[in-house]
Design an enzyme around this catalytic site. Structure first.
Site, PDB file in Angstrom:
ATOM      1  N   LYS A   1       0.833  -1.198   0.000  1.00 44.39           N
ATOM      2  CA  LYS A   1       0.000   0.000   0.000  1.00 44.39           C
ATOM      3  C   LYS A   1       0.872   1.255   0.000  1.00 44.39           C
ATOM      4  O   LYS A   1       1.976   1.253   0.547  1.00 44.39           O
ATOM      5  CB  LYS A   1      -0.882   0.039   1.252  1.00 44.39           C
ATOM      6  CG  LYS A   1      -1.896  -1.068   1.384  1.00 44.39           C
ATOM      7  CD  LYS A   1      -2.629  -0.941   2.717  1.00 44.39           C
ATOM      8  CE  LYS A   1      -3.616  -2.068   2.948  1.00 44.39           C
ATOM      9  NZ  LYS A   1      -4.795  -1.947   2.087  1.00 44.39           N
TER      10      LYS A   1
ATOM     11  N   ARG B   1      -9.901 -11.920   2.661  1.00 38.71           N
ATOM     12  CA  ARG B   1     -10.737 -13.046   2.221  1.00 38.71           C
ATOM     13  C   ARG B   1     -10.009 -14.379   2.382  1.00 38.71           C
ATOM     14  O   ARG B   1     -10.636 -15.417   2.578  1.00 38.71           O
ATOM     15  CB  ARG B   1     -11.180 -12.819   0.779  1.00 38.71           C
ATOM     16  CG  ARG B   1     -10.078 -12.810  -0.251  1.00 38.71           C
ATOM     17  CD  ARG B   1     -10.475 -12.147  -1.551  1.00 38.71           C
ATOM     18  NE  ARG B   1     -10.619 -10.699  -1.386  1.00 38.71           N
ATOM     19  CZ  ARG B   1     -11.052  -9.885  -2.348  1.00 38.71           C
ATOM     20  NH1 ARG B   1     -11.378 -10.384  -3.539  1.00 38.71           N
ATOM     21  NH2 ARG B   1     -11.160  -8.592  -2.143  1.00 38.71           N
TER      22      ARG B   1
END
Length: 427
Positions: free
Chosen positions: A207, A281
């Site tokens: 990020k 996930r």
């Protein structure tokens, strides 16, 4: 000792000198909030934020009109991540006072836990804090198991182990059983699954700093479902519920997972990793497999899962996904009763097929051809829920945390969602 500032309520408009849009006024007796019947709870919360901004750290809620919901709206806006605030509460009946005390204990725990720096709150600390909270409300009915590090790999929790292995702090699975029945064979009514990424750098799909600086809060789903179970217990939950927290750091190291890796799960699914920043996930999948194995009536997973949900809803609503229209309606009804913001977003059968991989059954991220990122993430998770069309709710919890203050909230965690899930569990 500084005298507390009196805060009173009025249904009359402020003196004209304060302007025709004034929501509060100040006099020698204290501060008056002027309710107009249009979103009074929001008005109280926004006024409390302004009062805190004035540097007033001790208040007394006095006079008529202070019920529990108005008290709670004031506290939601008044509480902030820095400093100590003291409130002298009005007289409430015993039931309302107990409800208020439980909110102050449990929802503040959620907010404070999410706000904690990642250096102080690793995967194992998060799991232990969850155990401590639930033991504080129902220790006689709680049992738990913590599995960590290489034990996860040996027991085939491959998503959680893969994501967390790049950190010196071992990944952890907390499996907690709240069973008030006294019957070890009692059916499990519900399973709660929470994403507990205690810091998310994005891994090798790293990020930018502007997106990483709030990633201590990426365990917001785990904290919220923990708080929801604790709060439901204080409201009399008498059914068996299991909690699964999937806790890890997502960091870069010589041992971190890489793009192109394939994860093989216990339910037979295999997943190609094409974005290490779509890690939530991958860890939730392990928790959902365990939850499905309990054959509960209800599975709720909660995660700060996608930027796409924030793009759609900002930080103002939690995003709800489900194939079960009846259950989704029940959740939204619970949210309305608790004055908490949820919004349903689309989840269709075709979203399950929008994660193609050349090397595995599933890809962990959608391509540019399938841009509905929040829906495809929910579709991904559905592959790990045995009966995904009934009894399953996925909450992409966009409203758990704010990077900057706004009119009604200080910067940081909100605690939103705890009451709604507790309401649904006890309905």
């Amino acid at each position: 000792m500084t005298e507390a500032m009196n805060i009173t309520l009025s249904t009359q408009p402020a003196d004209a000198r304060w302007g025709d849009k004034a929501t509060y006024s100040i006099n020698n007796d204290g501060i008056t909030l002027h309710l107009n019947g249009n979103d009074d709870l929001g008005l109280i919360q926004r006024a409390a934020r302004k009062i805190d901004g004035l540097g007033i750290k001790q208040v007394a809620l006095t006079g008529e009109g202070w019920d529990i919901e108005r008290c709670w709206a004031f506290w939601a806006g008044y509480k902030g991540p820095k400093g100590v605030r003291t409130v002298m509460w009005p007289d409430l009946d015993d039931a309302q006072r107990q409800e208020l005390d439980n909110r102050l204990t449990i929802i503040d725990w959620v907010r404070d836990t999410i706000n904690a720096p990642a250096e102080e709150l690793g995967p194992e600390q998060l799991a232990q804090r969850a155990v401590d909270l639930l033991c504080s409300v129902a220790c006689d009915h709680v049992t738990y198991r913590i599995t960590k590090g290489e034990d996860l790999r040996e027991q085939n929790y491959m998503g959680l182990h893969t994501v967390g292995r790049g950190s010196e702090r071992s990944p952890v699975l907390l499996a907690l059983d709240y069973n008030p029945t006294g019957d070890k064979d009692a059916p499990v009514y519900a399973c709660l699954v929470g994403k507990g990424i205690t810091f998310d750098s994005g891994g090798y799909s790293i990020k930018q700093s502007a997106f990483m600086d709030s990633m201590k809060s990426d365990m917001g789903g785990a904290a919220t479902v923990t708080g929801a179970l604790a709060f439901a217990i204080t409201r009399g939950l008498n059914k068996r519920v299991k909690l699964f927290l999937c806790c890890a750091d997502n960091l870069i190291s010589g041992n971190a997972f890489k793009l192109g890796d394939i994860i093989r799960y216990r339910n037979g699914k295999n997943v190609e990793v094409m974005n290490t920043d779509a890690e939530g996930r991958l860890v939730l999948a392990d928790g959902l497999i365990d939850a499905s194995a309990q054959h509960p009536q209800l599975i709720i997973d909660m995660a700060t899962l996608t930027g796409a949900a924030k793009t759609a809803l900002g930080n103002d609503y939690h995003a709800l996904f489900s194939f079960d229209d009846t259950l989704a309606g029940r959740l939204l009804s619970s949210a309305a009763q608790e004055n908490e913001p949820f919004w349903r977003l689309p989840l269709a059968e075709f979203h399950r097929n929008q994660l193609p991989s050349n090397f595995a059954e599933l890809n962990n991220t959608g391509s540019a051809a399938y841009p509905a990122g929040a829906s495809t993430a929910a579709g991904f998770l559905s592959h790990f829920v045995e009966n995904y069309r009934e009894g399953w709710l996925h909450i992409d919890c966009s409203a758990t945390y704010r990077k900057a203050p706004v009119e009604q909230w200080a910067a940081g965690a909100t605690g939103l969602g705890v009451r709604t899930i507790a309401n649904l569990l006890t309905a």
